[in-house]
Design a protein around this motif. Structure first.
Motif, short mmCIF file in Angstrom:
data_model
loop_
_atom_site.label_atom_id
_atom_site.label_comp_id
_atom_site.label_asym_id
_atom_site.label_seq_id
_atom_site.Cartn_x
_atom_site.Cartn_y
_atom_site.Cartn_z
N ASP A 125 -12.60 1.62 -0.29
CA ASP A 125 -12.30 1.91 -1.70
C ASP A 125 -12.76 0.74 -2.55
N ALA A 151 -1.38 7.04 2.81
CA ALA A 151 -2.64 6.34 2.56
C ALA A 151 -3.78 7.11 3.23
N PRO A 152 -5.03 6.78 2.89
CA PRO A 152 -6.16 7.49 3.51
C PRO A 152 -6.16 7.42 5.04
N TYR A 153 -5.59 6.35 5.60
CA TYR A 153 -5.59 6.19 7.05
C TYR A 153 -4.36 6.79 7.72
N THR A 154 -3.46 7.41 6.97
CA THR A 154 -2.28 8.04 7.56
C THR A 154 -2.70 9.22 8.44
N THR A 175 -2.95 12.74 10.22
CA THR A 175 -2.67 14.06 9.66
C THR A 175 -1.26 14.53 10.00
N ASP A 227 0.84 -1.19 0.00
CA ASP A 227 0.00 0.00 0.00
C ASP A 227 0.88 1.24 0.00
N ARG A 282 1.32 13.00 7.50
CA ARG A 282 1.06 12.94 6.07
C ARG A 282 2.22 13.53 5.24
#
Length: 459
Positions: free
Chosen positions: A352, A200-203, A205, A196, A208
């Motif tokens: 997703d 990623a979307p779950y990183t 804030t 992945d 990031r």
């Protein structure tokens, strides 16, 4: 063994850097347990740098093949303490079932199962969990980041002793990419198995910017990058260009087990139709519609092999023991037997819809029909099941699930699964770990400047 100047050109010396490696039960751990074993079985000299996080014999995970050597180092003081506590704590594995082996009779794997109630933390466990969360908040990318320091200390000496032809790094965690960059700075060839994206979307804030910067360094510094999906490859190209080749090597299944003959499957001719869900539950992977659909259907039982079952489901399973059964964490090898013996395997879509969970590929190896609860139209798993005639997809809503479960249960009782679906191993052979290891081998040979024809043929 030949000296470094006389090495067999068909044989590579590979150093795999992997935080997630047995006894960790994570998908990335399974991925490299199988791939590393297949590479070793093909004649390559495989070494693994991994943390010492507990009992190597736990979890029914693949044992190292001859030709594979694991170099364990301290994981960091917090994870080391957790490993000691884990050794003392009983494991919430499937109850009432003896350990399976390759000679076990398939067809009665569900017969002796008993329900398992998920463990409840006492005040000490809750305190330790809170402490672990606090440390994870401070370290990049999470608690596993504490392994960076002991691994950095150990890596130079290991490289000097082994003189590997190529270094492989397994992400997650991002710590391994930092080690890959260090190996590359010493002039070694480096292949990064990204899996992945780092960003990623779950990183969180707070991480990031750092995650994107490290991802960029990996995509510019590695000699080759591996990802698990075409969509991830395209995302990496959009973010970082085409400076480094990127190949897709998805998750897979243990092709050495083989399919279960239908004659053996017919031994279970009484009792409920057995559905099996294996995996974790997340905010985006809600078991509610699945559970409601099963409870609406007579003669069907949903078996749930998971270590993070929500509390409401625990209470509901206690109220409906004939239709819902919690198995807790099931050792990997035993779980494969359950998958091969189930009537229907169940998957719930990721957030997703373009993603294909690794569990789906593992299900392919069981040669059983799959019921997939999709999140939206254009769901990649649903499209793949339709192309392969491997199962059915329905909306993740109670009425749709009820209709799909009823239909599948009717096919099971009528003995028509084999007519309705293509459950042969041939159509999914490309996702077996042996075939996938061949893909990895071709990449490694290319990176090391050796023609693909030099690869060994003993697979």
């Amino acid at each position: 063994m030949k000296g470094d100047g006389e090495r067999d050109t068909r044989r590579l010396r590979i150093l795999l850097i992997a935080y997630e490696f047995p006894p960790s039960p994570s998908p990335q751990s399974l991925r490299w347990a199988y791939l590393a074993n297949r590479l070793a079985a093909a004649g390559h000299d495989v070494h693994v740098l991994a943390p010492d996080i507990g009992d190597e014999g736990a979890g029914g995970l693949p044992a190292p093949e001859a030709g594979l050597q694991v170099h364990r180092i301290h994981p960091g003081w917090v994870r080391g303490l957790l490993a000691k506590l884990e050794r003392r704590r009983p494991v919430d594995t499937v109850g009432g079932m003896a350990s399976a082996d390759d000679g076990a009779v398939v067809g009665d794997a569900f017969a002796d199962l008993g329900p398992v109630e998920p463990p409840r933390l006492n005040w000490k466990g809750k305190l330790m969990e809170g402490f672990q969360d606090a440390v994870s908040w401070l370290l990049f990318p999470d608690l596993r980041g504490e392994w960076a320091r002991p691994a950095r200390r150990a890596l130079p000496g290991l490289l000097d002793r082994l003189h590997p032809d190529v270094v492989l790094t397994s992400h997650e965690p991002a710590t391994t990419l930092l080690l890959g960059l260090r190996a590359k700075s010493r002039g070694l060839s480096w292949v990064a198995d990204l899996g992945d994206p780092v960003l990623a979307p779950y990183t969180p804030t707070r991480w990031r910017r750092k995650a994107l910067a490290l991802e960029r360094k990996a995509l510019r510094g590695a000699d080759h990058v591996l990802v698990t999906t075409v969509e991830t490859r395209e995302l990496m190209r959009q973010r970082h260009g085409d400076a480094v080749p990127v190949s897709v090597v998805p998750q897979g299944f243990d092709d050495r087990l083989g399919a279960v003959p239908m004659a053996q499957r017919a031994q279970r001719n009484e009792g409920p139709v057995e559905l099996l869900y294996a995996g974790s539950f997340y905010v985006f992977r809600d078991p509610g519609p699945l559970v409601e659909g099963v409870l609406q259907t007579r003669g069907v039982r949903l078996n749930i092999a998971s270590g993070n079952v929500p509390g409401w489901l625990v209470h509901l399973a206690a109220a409906h023991p004939g239709q819902l059964r919690l198995l807790g964490r099931v050792p990997h090898r035993r779980l494969l037997d359950l998958q091969r013996d189930a009537d229907v395997l169940v998957n719930i879509a990721n957030a997703d819809p373009a993603q294909i969970p690794g569990k789906v590929y593992e299900y392919f190896g069981a040669c059983r029909p799959i019921l997939h609860l999709q999140a939206s139209e254009g769901d990649a798993v649903g499209e793949l099941l339709g192309q392969l005639r491997r199962g059915v997809a329905c909306a993740g809503e109670r009425d749709a699930v009820t209709a799909a479960v009823n239909g599948l249960a009717g096919l099971v009782r009528a003995g028509r699964l084999g007519q309705e679906f293509d459950l042969a191993p041939g159509p999914v052979a490309a996702w077996g770990w042996t075939a996938l290891a061949r893909r990895v081998e071709r990449v490694l040979m290319e990176v090391c400047g050796r023609p693909a024809g030099d690869a060994r043929a003993e697979w």
